[in-house]
Design an enzyme around this catalytic site. Structure first.
Site, short mmCIF file in Angstrom:
data_model
loop_
_atom_site.label_atom_id
_atom_site.label_comp_id
_atom_site.label_asym_id
_atom_site.label_seq_id
_atom_site.Cartn_x
_atom_site.Cartn_y
_atom_site.Cartn_z
N GLU A 1 32.10 48.41 52.70
CA GLU A 1 32.20 49.03 51.37
C GLU A 1 31.55 50.39 51.50
O GLU A 1 30.36 50.50 51.75
CB GLU A 1 31.51 48.15 50.32
CG GLU A 1 31.94 48.51 48.89
CD GLU A 1 30.97 49.45 48.21
OE1 GLU A 1 31.20 50.69 48.28
OE2 GLU A 1 30.00 48.96 47.62
N GLY B 1 29.85 53.87 58.26
CA GLY B 1 30.86 52.81 58.37
C GLY B 1 31.72 52.97 59.61
O GLY B 1 32.05 51.99 60.29
N LYS C 1 19.53 43.22 56.79
CA LYS C 1 18.81 44.46 57.15
C LYS C 1 18.87 45.42 55.97
O LYS C 1 19.89 46.04 55.70
CB LYS C 1 19.40 45.14 58.38
CG LYS C 1 18.41 46.18 58.90
CD LYS C 1 19.00 47.38 59.56
CE LYS C 1 19.49 48.46 58.68
NZ LYS C 1 18.46 49.22 57.90
N CYS D 1 27.95 54.40 44.52
CA CYS D 1 29.19 54.67 45.27
C CYS D 1 30.38 54.84 44.33
O CYS D 1 31.29 55.59 44.63
CB CYS D 1 29.45 53.63 46.34
SG CYS D 1 28.64 52.08 46.11
N GLU E 1 31.33 63.36 48.88
CA GLU E 1 30.42 62.51 48.10
C GLU E 1 29.03 63.14 48.09
O GLU E 1 28.44 63.36 49.15
CB GLU E 1 30.36 61.11 48.70
CG GLU E 1 29.56 60.16 47.85
CD GLU E 1 29.56 58.73 48.38
OE1 GLU E 1 29.35 58.55 49.60
OE2 GLU E 1 29.77 57.81 47.58
N GLY F 1 27.58 51.22 52.71
CA GLY F 1 26.90 52.47 53.03
C GLY F 1 27.90 53.61 53.05
O GLY F 1 28.99 53.50 52.48
N SER F 2 27.54 54.67 53.74
CA SER F 2 28.39 55.86 53.74
C SER F 2 29.61 55.64 54.65
O SER F 2 29.57 54.82 55.58
CB SER F 2 27.59 57.06 54.23
OG SER F 2 27.18 56.85 55.56
N THR F 3 30.66 56.40 54.40
CA THR F 3 31.86 56.30 55.23
C THR F 3 31.55 56.69 56.67
O THR F 3 32.04 56.07 57.61
CB THR F 3 32.97 57.18 54.62
OG1 THR F 3 33.32 56.62 53.34
CG2 THR F 3 34.22 57.21 55.49
N GLU F 4 30.70 57.69 56.83
CA GLU F 4 30.34 58.14 58.18
C GLU F 4 29.66 57.02 58.98
O GLU F 4 30.01 56.74 60.12
CB GLU F 4 29.39 59.33 58.01
CG GLU F 4 29.20 60.14 59.25
CD GLU F 4 28.11 61.19 59.01
OE1 GLU F 4 27.85 61.55 57.85
OE2 GLU F 4 27.51 61.61 60.01
P1 ADP Z 1 22.83 56.98 53.85
O1 ADP Z 1 23.46 57.96 54.81
O2 ADP Z 1 23.19 57.25 52.46
O3 ADP Z 1 21.37 56.74 54.07
P2 ADP Z 1 23.90 54.87 55.43
O4 ADP Z 1 25.32 54.49 55.31
O5 ADP Z 1 23.51 55.61 56.64
O6 ADP Z 1 23.53 55.61 54.11
O7 ADP Z 1 22.98 53.57 55.30
C1 ADP Z 1 23.42 52.31 54.87
C2 ADP Z 1 22.78 51.25 55.74
O8 ADP Z 1 23.29 51.40 57.06
C3 ADP Z 1 21.27 51.36 55.87
O9 ADP Z 1 20.72 50.04 55.90
C4 ADP Z 1 21.08 52.04 57.19
O10 ADP Z 1 19.85 51.75 57.80
C5 ADP Z 1 22.22 51.45 57.99
N1 ADP Z 1 22.64 52.23 59.16
C6 ADP Z 1 22.55 53.58 59.35
N2 ADP Z 1 23.04 53.92 60.55
C7 ADP Z 1 23.47 52.78 61.15
C8 ADP Z 1 24.09 52.47 62.41
N3 ADP Z 1 24.37 53.41 63.30
N4 ADP Z 1 24.39 51.17 62.68
C9 ADP Z 1 24.15 50.21 61.77
N5 ADP Z 1 23.56 50.44 60.58
C10 ADP Z 1 23.22 51.70 60.26
#
Ligand code: ADP
Length: 479
Positions: free
Chosen positions: A249, A232, A174, A283, A382, A227-230
């Site tokens: 990561e 994650g 995805k 990152c 960040e 992706g972001s810690t939040e």
């Molecule tokens: P940013 O906040 O910088 O856009 P994210 O960590 O939200 O980065 O995004 C990284 C990946 O995680 C993207 O592919 C995004 O679509 C996906 N993503 C965002 N929210 C969720 C979620 N609740 N569950 C699973 N995947 C998610």
């Protein structure tokens, strides 16, 4: 090649449950309307991945054949590199220099590196007590969901799927909703390479919709996420219902530390690429620059001069080194942090606003703050943009203390000619990667991942294979 905009499920290009636009952040124009996978399509992708995984064609495929498929995929990416790199630049806003010279060649090298592992996944023979033969088998986990971000769309996708496929899993990829296009191209090339249908599925869509459904699906055995810690945290929470295996990561606020005895010209260059490569949407960006007090002022002066000369420009121009931020949302977030820097009392040295590139696009100037205190928001959070926070330190212990004053632990840099100091710093700093007299080096063979809230699990290197295999212990009575 041509752009693909539909979902790849079970070897077929199919419609989703809706569509979304993917925008060129340098021009603000829509590049394409892409199909979005809703719950039904996620379910279809999981079913087809499961079926493909269990099919003896894949399950019992000779390992050297899996290796050959990955190698073939690498060849196809290489043959189509120009188009893929151009697509990455249009979708993400990163300079063509980065897509064509760094990102896509890394994808090729990474696919080849993991192709080499496919037939080397050995177990152990273990000297247990009693009259038994005990040995271990390393088996694939099953259906792997790979959720990747928008900053290195194809590169990070390859960090997940190359080892996952080498180990014999089936993958559902995805991509981020901001940058779905190169993942779809990779799906097409995987089919052409000869991977069985369903072994690599590509399902674009928004995080809270498609990503969430993938993590929640009981038919997915493992989620690897960058992706972001939040986000994650959310992934971990959703995966807990399984529970299913995950590796994360996440974010960083990496310290780049310059001692007075360093080659200061090299350190200036390293500080610049450490923060401005990839527009700072990296990152592991060296977003906190720590400079020893005795050279601090002179160093910041040189740095500012160089940063001010970095023109932000059209990403498709081969000379451009700073392109457009990925979205209006990201640009606004970065500008907000620049305001925080000012409000919190840091000194703006250069940059500090939007950059004008033909009146369109999400461009921000290369920005440097000095006189930053460790507690300020620009030193703790960040930003994910071209904004550098510069701090001063007194000695090695002080540098280590400031470097570690963060919730993150992804990477760190240190610049010194004193090897004792360099190794002591490398040992004491809480970070998954340490660069000495260099910054932002990557190799498919060298592991990458986080300490502390930067996550767990590792991409790249032999250690990444552990993320995609499970160990089976076999006992044989010998009497
Ligand atoms: P940013 O906040 O910088 O856009 P994210 O960590 O939200 O980065 O995004 C990284 C990946 O995680 C993207 O592919 C995004 O679509 C996906 N993503 C965002 N929210 C969720 C979620 N609740 N569950 C699973 N995947 C998610």
């Amino acid at each position: 090649m041509e752009l693909r905009t539909r979902l790849l499920i079970g070897g077929e290009w199919t419609d989703g449950s809706g569509r979304f636009a993917t925008v060129n952040p340098a021009t603000e124009e829509t590049i394409a309307e892409v199909e979005e996978a809703g719950e039904a399509e996620v379910d279809a992708a999981v079913r087809s991945a499961r079926e493909a995984f269990e099919n003896p064609k894949w399950r019992h495929m000779d390992p050297h054949r899996r290796s050959a498929l990955l190698w073939k995929l690498a060849d196809l990416v290489e043959q189509n590199a120009a188009f893929i790199a151009e697509t990455e630049t249009r979708d993400n806003g990163k300079p063509l220099f980065e897509s064509a010279k760094v990102d896509i060649p890394f994808v090729v090298a990474n696919l080849r590196y993991f192709a080499g592992w496919a037939d080397k996944l050995t177990g152990d023979v273990i000297p247990v007590s009693g009259d038994f033969l005990n040995y271990t088998l390393r088996e694939p986990i099953g259906v792997v969901g790979a959720i990747v971000p928008w900053n290195f769309p194809l590169n990070i996708a390859s960090w997940k799927l190359a080892p996952a496929l080498a180990c014999g899993n089936a993958v559902i990829l995805k991509p981020a909703e901001q940058t779905p296009l190169t993942a779809l191209l990779l799906g097409e090339l995987a089919l052409e390479a000869g991977f069985p249908p369903g072994i690599l599925n590509v399902i674009p869509g928004r995080g809270p919709v498609t990503g969430q459904a993938l993590v929640a699906h009981p038919g997915v055995d493992k989620i690897c996420f960058t992706g972001s810690t939040e986000t994650g945290r959310k992934v971990m929470q959703t995966a807990a219902a399984g529970p299913k295996k995950i590796s994360l990561e996440l974010g960083g606020k990496s310290p780049n530390v310059v001692f007075a005895d360093a080659d200061l010209d090299a350190a200036v260059k390293g500080a610049i690429t450490g923060i401005f490569y990839g527009k700072g949407e990296v990152c592991a960006a060296g977003s906190r620059l720590l400079v020893e007090r005795s050279v601090h002022e002179a160093f910041v002066e040189k740095l500012a001069e160089r940063a001010a000369s970095m023109t932000v420009g059209d990403p498709t121009d081969a000379k451009t080194r700073i392109g457009a931020l990925v979205s209006a949302e990201q640009r606004d977030k970065v500008l907000r942090y620049i305001d925080y820097g000012r409000e919190d009392g840091a000194r703006l040295v250069t940059g500090g606003g939007r950059a004008d590139v033909g009146g369109k696009g999400y461009f921000v100037e290369a920005t440097v703050f000095d006189e930053v205190d460790s507690g300020m928001r620009i030193a703790q959070e960040e930003i994910f943009g071209p904004v550098l926070a510069t701090l001063a330190f007194e000695d090695l212990d002080d540098a280590i203390d400031i470097a570690n004053r963060t919730i993150y632990g992804l990477a760190a840099g240190v610049w010194t000619r004193d090897i004792g100091k360099a190794h002591r710093f490398a040992r004491e700093v809480q970070a998954g990667t340490v660069w000495v007299n260099t910054y932002n080096r990557y190799d498919p063979a060298s592991p990458f991942g986080g300490f502390k809230q930067s996550g767990f699990g590792r991409d790249l290197g032999e250690v990444a294979l552990q993320e995609y295999t499970q160990t089976k212990s076999v006992w044989v009575a010998l009497d």
